[in-house]
Design a protein around this motif. Structure first.
Motif, PDB file in Angstrom:
ATOM      1  N   THR A   1     -10.099   3.122   8.178  1.00 14.67           N
ATOM      2  CA  THR A   1     -10.789   2.446   7.064  1.00 14.67           C
ATOM      3  C   THR A   1     -10.755   0.948   7.294  1.00 14.67           C
ATOM      4  N   LYS A   2     -11.463   0.239   6.459  1.00 13.91           N
ATOM      5  CA  LYS A   2     -11.496  -1.221   6.570  1.00 13.91           C
ATOM      6  C   LYS A   2     -10.695  -1.856   5.432  1.00 13.91           C
ATOM      7  N   ARG A   3      -9.561  -1.278   5.102  1.00 12.64           N
ATOM      8  CA  ARG A   3      -8.726  -1.810   4.032  1.00 12.64           C
ATOM      9  C   ARG A   3      -8.157  -3.155   4.444  1.00 12.64           C
ATOM     10  N   VAL A   4      -8.092  -4.052   3.487  1.00 16.43           N
ATOM     11  CA  VAL A   4      -7.591  -5.391   3.753  1.00 16.43           C
ATOM     12  C   VAL A   4      -6.093  -5.370   4.021  1.00 16.43           C
ATOM     13  N   ASP A   5      -5.367  -4.488   3.352  1.00 13.55           N
ATOM     14  CA  ASP A   5      -3.912  -4.500   3.482  1.00 13.55           C
ATOM     15  C   ASP A   5      -3.404  -3.899   4.793  1.00 13.55           C
ATOM     16  N   ARG A   6      -4.285  -3.467   5.672  1.00 13.66           N
ATOM     17  CA  ARG A   6      -3.839  -2.916   6.953  1.00 13.66           C
ATOM     18  C   ARG A   6      -3.188  -3.975   7.817  1.00 13.66           C
ATOM     19  N   SER A   7      -3.540  -5.240   7.615  1.00 16.14           N
ATOM     20  CA  SER A   7      -2.985  -6.288   8.467  1.00 16.14           C
ATOM     21  C   SER A   7      -1.502  -6.537   8.201  1.00 16.14           C
ATOM     22  N   HIS A   8      -1.019  -6.203   7.026  1.00 21.83           N
ATOM     23  CA  HIS A   8       0.402  -6.423   6.748  1.00 21.83           C
ATOM     24  C   HIS A   8       1.176  -5.129   6.526  1.00 21.83           C
ATOM     25  N   THR A   9       0.582  -3.997   6.862  1.00 24.73           N
ATOM     26  CA  THR A   9       1.244  -2.715   6.664  1.00 24.73           C
ATOM     27  C   THR A   9       2.543  -2.619   7.460  1.00 24.73           C
ATOM     28  N   TRP A  10       2.583  -3.206   8.632  1.00 25.69           N
ATOM     29  CA  TRP A  10       3.763  -3.108   9.486  1.00 25.69           C
ATOM     30  C   TRP A  10       4.978  -3.782   8.871  1.00 25.69           C
ATOM     31  N   ILE A  11       4.765  -4.825   8.056  1.00 24.72           N
ATOM     32  CA  ILE A  11       5.901  -5.569   7.513  1.00 24.72           C
ATOM     33  C   ILE A  11       6.369  -5.028   6.164  1.00 24.72           C
ATOM     34  N   ASP A  12       5.573  -4.180   5.520  1.00 21.37           N
ATOM     35  CA  ASP A  12       5.946  -3.655   4.206  1.00 21.37           C
ATOM     36  C   ASP A  12       7.305  -2.954   4.199  1.00 21.37           C
ATOM     37  N   PRO A  13       7.601  -2.055   5.141  1.00 18.88           N
ATOM     38  CA  PRO A  13       8.932  -1.432   5.110  1.00 18.88           C
ATOM     39  C   PRO A  13      10.064  -2.443   5.247  1.00 18.88           C
ATOM     40  N   ILE A  14       9.844  -3.484   6.027  1.00 23.78           N
ATOM     41  CA  ILE A  14      10.882  -4.504   6.209  1.00 23.78           C
ATOM     42  C   ILE A  14      11.103  -5.264   4.901  1.00 23.78           C
ATOM     43  N   LEU A  15      10.014  -5.649   4.231  1.00 21.38           N
ATOM     44  CA  LEU A  15      10.133  -6.416   2.997  1.00 21.38           C
ATOM     45  C   LEU A  15      10.679  -5.584   1.838  1.00 21.38           C
ATOM     46  N   ILE A  16      10.350  -4.304   1.814  1.00 26.19           N
ATOM     47  CA  ILE A  16      10.765  -3.458   0.688  1.00 26.19           C
ATOM     48  C   ILE A  16      12.155  -2.888   0.910  1.00 26.19           C
TER      49      ILE A  16
END
Length: 188
Positions: free
Chosen positions: A149-164
């Protein structure tokens, strides 16, 4: 006319009014078609200035304003270190300064930490797995909704587990070390 480096002459108000219909309507109230209507507007209000809401505690108010608005929010009274930071931001800094807003952001972060610590002190601490929505990644097609998909949040998906999850893991490691150190001292 295109603006050029030699600064073309600025037309007078009369020239602009003749050329542009409605130009300068805000200069003279007599030229504004809505002025008579606004002066005779019936609102049905039974007051000139609304009755003031009672203050249950000293409220924060911007240094630009003489007094509080007649009605204001009362859901979260300032308390603890975060409340002191908020009071300082309102007492010392104008709303036009970045320091005012940065202090308010800092107060929000401190408030979040205060509430996390309060949850640890209670018998029902926060549950990061259920309250952050991590389980929805596995039960509601989390990965599939991000691929192809062309979701905008794909660019920061990799960092979400680290931040959460990162702060919770760091807290657990620090807590485990503290318990180990206390247990070691108790054995001696």
């Amino acid at each position: 006319m295109t603006y050029t480096a030699d600064h073309p002459p600025v037309p007078s108000s009369e020239e602009l009014r003749a050329r542009i219909p409605g130009w300068g309507a805000d200069l003279d109230p007599a030229d504004r078609p809505s002025v008579p209507k606004l002066q005779k507007l019936e609102t049905g209000a039974h007051w000139d200035f609304p009755e003031r809401q009672a203050e249950k505690w000293p409220r924060e108010r911007s240094i630009e304003h003489e007094f509080l608005t007649p009605v204001f929010g009362t859901s979260t009274p300032p308390r603890g270190l975060s409340g002191a930071i908020r009071k300082y931001a309102y007492a010392r800094h104008s709303e036009g300064k970045a320091a005012h807003w940065l202090l308010l952001i800092l107060a929000d972060r401190v408030d979040a930490v205060e509430h996390h610590l309060q949850s640890f002190a209670s018998l029902h601490p926060d549950n990061p797995v259920t309250e952050t929505g991590v389980m929805a990644e596995f039960t509601h097609n989390g990965l599939a909704s991000r691929t192809g998909t062309k979701r905008v949040d794909r660019s920061h998906t990799w960092i979400d587990p680290i931040l959460i999850v990162g702060p919770w893991l760091a807290s657990a490691v620090v807590g485990a070390r503290a318990v180990r150190k206390l247990a070691g001292r108790a054995r001696r």
